[in-house]
Every structure is written in structure tokens, then in C-alpha cells.
Scaffold this motif. Structure first.
Motif, PDB file in Angstrom:
ATOM      1  N   CYS A 230      83.640  43.169   1.626  1.00 22.31           N
ATOM      2  CA  CYS A 230      82.526  43.380   2.561  1.00 22.31           C
ATOM      3  C   CYS A 230      82.724  44.674   3.363  1.00 22.31           C
ATOM      4  O   CYS A 230      81.754  45.402   3.631  1.00 22.31           O
ATOM      5  CB  CYS A 230      82.398  42.188   3.509  1.00 22.31           C
ATOM      6  N   ILE A 231      83.961  44.965   3.742  1.00 27.43           N
ATOM      7  CA  ILE A 231      84.244  46.212   4.467  1.00 27.43           C
ATOM      8  C   ILE A 231      83.918  47.416   3.586  1.00 27.43           C
ATOM      9  O   ILE A 231      83.292  48.384   4.039  1.00 27.43           O
ATOM     10  CB  ILE A 231      85.723  46.255   4.917  1.00 27.43           C
ATOM     11  N   LYS A 232      84.315  47.356   2.316  1.00 26.36           N
ATOM     12  CA  LYS A 232      84.026  48.459   1.402  1.00 26.36           C
ATOM     13  C   LYS A 232      82.528  48.726   1.300  1.00 26.36           C
ATOM     14  O   LYS A 232      82.099  49.850   1.073  1.00 26.36           O
ATOM     15  CB  LYS A 232      84.585  48.149   0.006  1.00 26.36           C
ATOM     16  N   ASN A 233      81.744  47.657   1.472  1.00 26.61           N
ATOM     17  CA  ASN A 233      80.296  47.785   1.360  1.00 26.61           C
ATOM     18  C   ASN A 233      79.624  48.036   2.705  1.00 26.61           C
ATOM     19  O   ASN A 233      78.401  47.910   2.827  1.00 26.61           O
ATOM     20  CB  ASN A 233      79.711  46.529   0.709  1.00 26.61           C
ATOM     21  N   GLY A 234      80.426  48.395   3.713  1.00 20.80           N
ATOM     22  CA  GLY A 234      79.869  48.849   4.982  1.00 20.80           C
ATOM     23  C   GLY A 234      79.317  47.776   5.897  1.00 20.80           C
ATOM     24  O   GLY A 234      78.455  48.071   6.732  1.00 20.80           O
ATOM     25  N   LEU A 235      79.831  46.531   5.781  1.00 16.27           N
ATOM     26  CA  LEU A 235      79.283  45.453   6.594  1.00 16.27           C
ATOM     27  C   LEU A 235      79.800  45.429   8.021  1.00 16.27           C
ATOM     28  O   LEU A 235      79.261  44.727   8.856  1.00 16.27           O
ATOM     29  CB  LEU A 235      79.549  44.088   5.933  1.00 16.27           C
ATOM     30  N   GLY A 236      80.885  46.150   8.333  1.00 14.81           N
ATOM     31  CA  GLY A 236      81.362  46.135   9.704  1.00 14.81           C
ATOM     32  C   GLY A 236      82.801  46.595   9.837  1.00 14.81           C
ATOM     33  O   GLY A 236      83.275  47.438   9.074  1.00 14.81           O
ATOM     34  N   VAL A 237      83.498  46.004  10.812  1.00 15.44           N
ATOM     35  CA  VAL A 237      84.879  46.362  11.147  1.00 15.44           C
ATOM     36  C   VAL A 237      85.730  45.103  11.053  1.00 15.44           C
ATOM     37  O   VAL A 237      85.261  43.999  11.347  1.00 15.44           O
ATOM     38  CB  VAL A 237      84.968  46.938  12.581  1.00 15.44           C
ATOM     39  N   SER A 238      86.993  45.270  10.659  1.00 14.71           N
ATOM     40  CA  SER A 238      87.883  44.121  10.576  1.00 14.71           C
ATOM     41  C   SER A 238      89.265  44.464  11.116  1.00 14.71           C
ATOM     42  O   SER A 238      89.627  45.643  11.246  1.00 14.71           O
ATOM     43  CB  SER A 238      88.020  43.634   9.128  1.00 14.71           C
ATOM     44  N   LEU A 239      90.016  43.435  11.442  1.00 11.69           N
ATOM     45  CA  LEU A 239      91.429  43.550  11.818  1.00 11.69           C
ATOM     46  C   LEU A 239      92.218  42.715  10.821  1.00 11.69           C
ATOM     47  O   LEU A 239      92.029  41.497  10.737  1.00 11.69           O
ATOM     48  CB  LEU A 239      91.649  43.032  13.239  1.00 11.69           C
ATOM     49  N   LEU A 240      93.095  43.371  10.062  1.00 19.25           N
ATOM     50  CA  LEU A 240      93.856  42.684   9.021  1.00 19.25           C
ATOM     51  C   LEU A 240      95.306  43.159   9.034  1.00 19.25           C
ATOM     52  O   LEU A 240      95.619  44.228   9.583  1.00 19.25           O
ATOM     53  CB  LEU A 240      93.247  42.958   7.638  1.00 19.25           C
ATOM     54  N   PRO A 241      96.214  42.375   8.429  1.00 20.65           N
ATOM     55  CA  PRO A 241      97.602  42.841   8.315  1.00 20.65           C
ATOM     56  C   PRO A 241      97.660  44.155   7.540  1.00 20.65           C
ATOM     57  O   PRO A 241      97.000  44.308   6.509  1.00 20.65           O
ATOM     58  CB  PRO A 241      98.283  41.704   7.526  1.00 20.65           C
ATOM     59  N   LYS A 242      98.448  45.083   8.038  1.00 22.72           N
ATOM     60  CA  LYS A 242      98.539  46.398   7.403  1.00 22.72           C
ATOM     61  C   LYS A 242      98.986  46.285   5.954  1.00 22.72           C
ATOM     62  O   LYS A 242      98.465  46.982   5.071  1.00 22.72           O
ATOM     63  CB  LYS A 242      99.524  47.273   8.185  1.00 22.72           C
ATOM     64  N   ILE A 243      99.933  45.387   5.697  1.00 21.49           N
ATOM     65  CA  ILE A 243     100.471  45.253   4.338  1.00 21.49           C
ATOM     66  C   ILE A 243      99.411  44.770   3.358  1.00 21.49           C
ATOM     67  O   ILE A 243      99.493  45.016   2.163  1.00 21.49           O
ATOM     68  CB  ILE A 243     101.687  44.289   4.339  1.00 21.49           C
ATOM     69  N   ALA A 244      98.367  44.090   3.873  1.00 21.39           N
ATOM     70  CA  ALA A 244      97.331  43.541   2.996  1.00 21.39           C
ATOM     71  C   ALA A 244      96.285  44.571   2.588  1.00 21.39           C
ATOM     72  O   ALA A 244      95.492  44.320   1.675  1.00 21.39           O
ATOM     73  CB  ALA A 244      96.655  42.351   3.668  1.00 21.39           C
ATOM     74  N   VAL A 245      96.272  45.720   3.266  1.00 22.69           N
ATOM     75  CA  VAL A 245      95.208  46.713   2.993  1.00 22.69           C
ATOM     76  C   VAL A 245      95.759  48.097   2.658  1.00 22.69           C
ATOM     77  O   VAL A 245      94.997  49.053   2.486  1.00 22.69           O
ATOM     78  CB  VAL A 245      94.245  46.830   4.201  1.00 22.69           C
ATOM     79  N   GLU A 246      97.062  48.221   2.552  1.00 25.04           N
ATOM     80  CA  GLU A 246      97.675  49.540   2.326  1.00 25.04           C
ATOM     81  C   GLU A 246      97.176  50.218   1.047  1.00 25.04           C
ATOM     82  O   GLU A 246      96.913  51.432   1.039  1.00 25.04           O
ATOM     83  CB  GLU A 246      99.199  49.412   2.291  1.00 25.04           C
ATOM     84  N   GLU A 247      97.024  49.450  -0.034  1.00 21.01           N
ATOM     85  CA  GLU A 247      96.601  50.054  -1.300  1.00 21.01           C
ATOM     86  C   GLU A 247      95.174  50.581  -1.215  1.00 21.01           C
ATOM     87  O   GLU A 247      94.873  51.674  -1.712  1.00 21.01           O
ATOM     88  CB  GLU A 247      96.723  49.023  -2.437  1.00 21.01           C
TER      89      GLU A 247
END
Length: 299
Positions: A230-247
Motif C-alpha cells: 500500500c505504501i508503494k502505491n502511495g496510500l500514506g505513511v507508515s512506521l515499520l521495523p527498519k529491518i523489515a523494509v531495508e530491501e
């Protein structure tokens, strides 16, 4: 009567729900009902009664409970006595927060399966606030949680790790222009967060409420992967663990926002009930966890 009938009885007695007991033991509900009926026929008494949709233990069922616990425990110890002590087998019922299932648990479970291939592993993804009750009901053997339960005397807690979280959004979002994100910048934004009432998502919600910052909408998801898509498709902002989104950040699919606010870390614990018998599979899991934690501390 056999031990499986008693295991079914104990599970239903703890959960007071035939459907939940069936899911916990990986049986059909009809099989659980047949096992309870067989046990009642063998003992010549009624163990449960239904009032409306609720299930209750009868007085006879309450009398049976401590005997059933002892018999099941003795049967497990007897089986282990004659097993090859070098081969650990049995089952593990694990409760885990979805966040930990997404990035921390898989490597641990992969290593565990390589070491103990004869152990059957069952994962029950849930909300951290439910884990103490699940442990009390014995519907899980161990829990991987984001909640600090150190004040609950009946639980034993081992700290797993502290990690970073990051605010993320799509490259074309209005907040991706290089500004340093302040809490007030989240006012009127759509926030995409993991569902639940504990850990870093709850910390962010509490911070917003404390400072009087109102998001336009908070969308809650049961899957980190869904949030990232959903973030990739521009739906908003999120807070996630850094290790989960590094790639995804490295590939430029999403943007990490510089944050100038209160630190919101991810803190993970593994929880055991103090009265829970450490079966060989459970003891082996704890040993592996302690070894991994020790290695990290030494590095």
C-alpha cells in the motif's frame, strides 16, 4: 480411554470452547466432540454442559481436571524415558506477533528445524495482549511478543532484542521531499500501521494522542507485506521495523523519512509460563534462543 482423550478434555476445559480446542490440537471439531463423548462414556459421567452457546465444566469435570493433568504429564515423561535421548521429537505451539513472524522468527525456526526435524511446529499469530492468557490456558507453549510482561509474576520473560523503526512513504508522496519529519507533519495524513494494542504501533498512537496530533485516518493491517504494498502505491505513511523494509528502501521502491521526534523502538521478548513444564522440544527452543542472544551480545 486413552491419553489423547484426556488431552482433548484438558484443552476444552482450559478454553471452554470446542472450536478453539479443535484448532489448537489440529483436529476437526467433530473429532474433539467424539473424544469427549468417549471419555464421558468410559467414566459414566457428564464432564461439560452447554448453556446457550457457552460451555462449562461440570463438578465431575472439575474433579477430573487435576488427575488428567497428572496422567498426561506422566505419559509424556514415560514416552521420553524410552525415546532416544539424542532425538528430540514432539510438538511446539508458538504464539507470535505478526511483526516478528515477518522477519525475526523465520531464521530461528529454520535453524531449529535443521537441528530437530522430528518436532512439529504450530504457529498462532496473534495480538500481544492475548499471549499471557493463551499461556495461562496452555493453548500455546511459548510466545514471541512486543509487549513487556515483566510485571506479570506468572510469566518468565527473556529479552530478545531492541531494534529501530523508520517512517516510510512512497517516492512521490508529499512528505518525501527531503524535509525532516516532525510529529505535526503527520496531522491530516493517512497512517498505515500493524493492527494490535502493543509495541511500536501503539507507542506512535499514544504519542499522537498525547501531543494532540490527529491523522486523517489510521488504517490497520494484519500483514506487514500488505502495508508495504500500500505504501508503494502511495496510500500514506507508515512506521515499520527498519529491518523489515531495508530491501525496498535500497531498491528505491519506498522512501525512509528522517525523523526528528521521540525514539520509537521495537522491543521483543519471549514469554514462558512459570508453571509450564519444559518439554524437550521447548527446552531445546529456549537453549537455541539463549545461544543466539549470547552470540549477538558477544559481537
Amino acid at each position: 480411554m486413552n491419553v489423547k482423550h484426556l488431552e482433548a478434555f484438558l484443552t476444552v476445559a482450559r478454553l471452554l470452547n470446542f472450536g478453539e480446542a479443535a484448532r489448537t490440537l489440529n483436529y476437526s471439531q467433530s473429532t474433539i466432540s467424539e473424544q469427549i463423548s468417549g471419555l464421558e462414556e468410559y467414566l459414566g459421567t457428564k464432564l461439560f454442559e452447554r448453556i446457550g452457546r457457552r460451555v462449562f465444566l461440570t463438578e465431575q469435570g472439575k474433579k477430573l481436571f487435576p488427575f488428567a493433568e497428572r496422567i498426561v504429564r506422566d505419559a509424556e515423561e514415560l514416552k521420553n524415558l524410552f525415546n532416544d535421548s539424542t532425538i528430540i521429537s514432539g510438538s511446539l505451539h508458538i504464539g507470535a506477533a505478526e511483526t516478528l513472524c515477518a522477519f525475526w522468527l523465520p531464521p530461528l525456526l529454520k535453524e531449529y528445524r535443521q537441528l530437530y526435524p522430528k518436532v512439529e511446529i504450530n504457529i498462532k499469530v496473534g495480538n500481544c495482549v492475548d499471549f499471557p492468557q493463551w499461556l495461562q490456558q496452555n493453548s500455546i507453549d511459548v510466545a514471541f511478543s512486543l509487549n513487556d510482561e515483566s510485571k506479570q509474576q506468572q510469566l518468565r520473560q527473556i529479552e530478545l532484542f531492541h531494534g529501530e523503526t523508520v517512517f516510510i512513504t512512497s517516492p512521490d508522496h508529499e512528505l518525501s521531499t527531503g524535509l525532516v519529519l516532525e510529529l505535526e507533519n503527520l496531522a491530516g495524513q493517512t497512517l498505515l500501521l500493524p493492527e494490535g494494542y502493543c509495541g511500536y504501533p501503539m507507542d506512535l498512537k499514544n504519542l499522537l494522542e498525547k501531543e494532540g496530533v490527529k491523522a486523517n485516518m489510521i488504517m490497520q493491517f494484519g500483514s506487514l507485506e500488505s502495508i508495504k504494498q500500500c505504501i508503494k502505491n502511495g496510500l500514506g505513511v507508515s512506521l515499520l521495523p527498519k529491518i523489515a523494509v531495508e530491501e525496498e528502501i535500497k531498491r528505491g521502491e519506498i522512501i525512509s523519512l528522517a525523523w526528528n521526534g521521540q525514539d520509537i523502538p521495537i522491543q521483543a521478548q519471549v514469554l514462558f509460563h512459570r508453571d509450564k513444564w519444559l518439554s524437550p522440544p521447548l527446552a531445546a527452543l529456549e537453549k537455541l534462543i539463549l545461544a543466539k542472544i549470547g552470540k549477538k551480545k558477544d559481537q
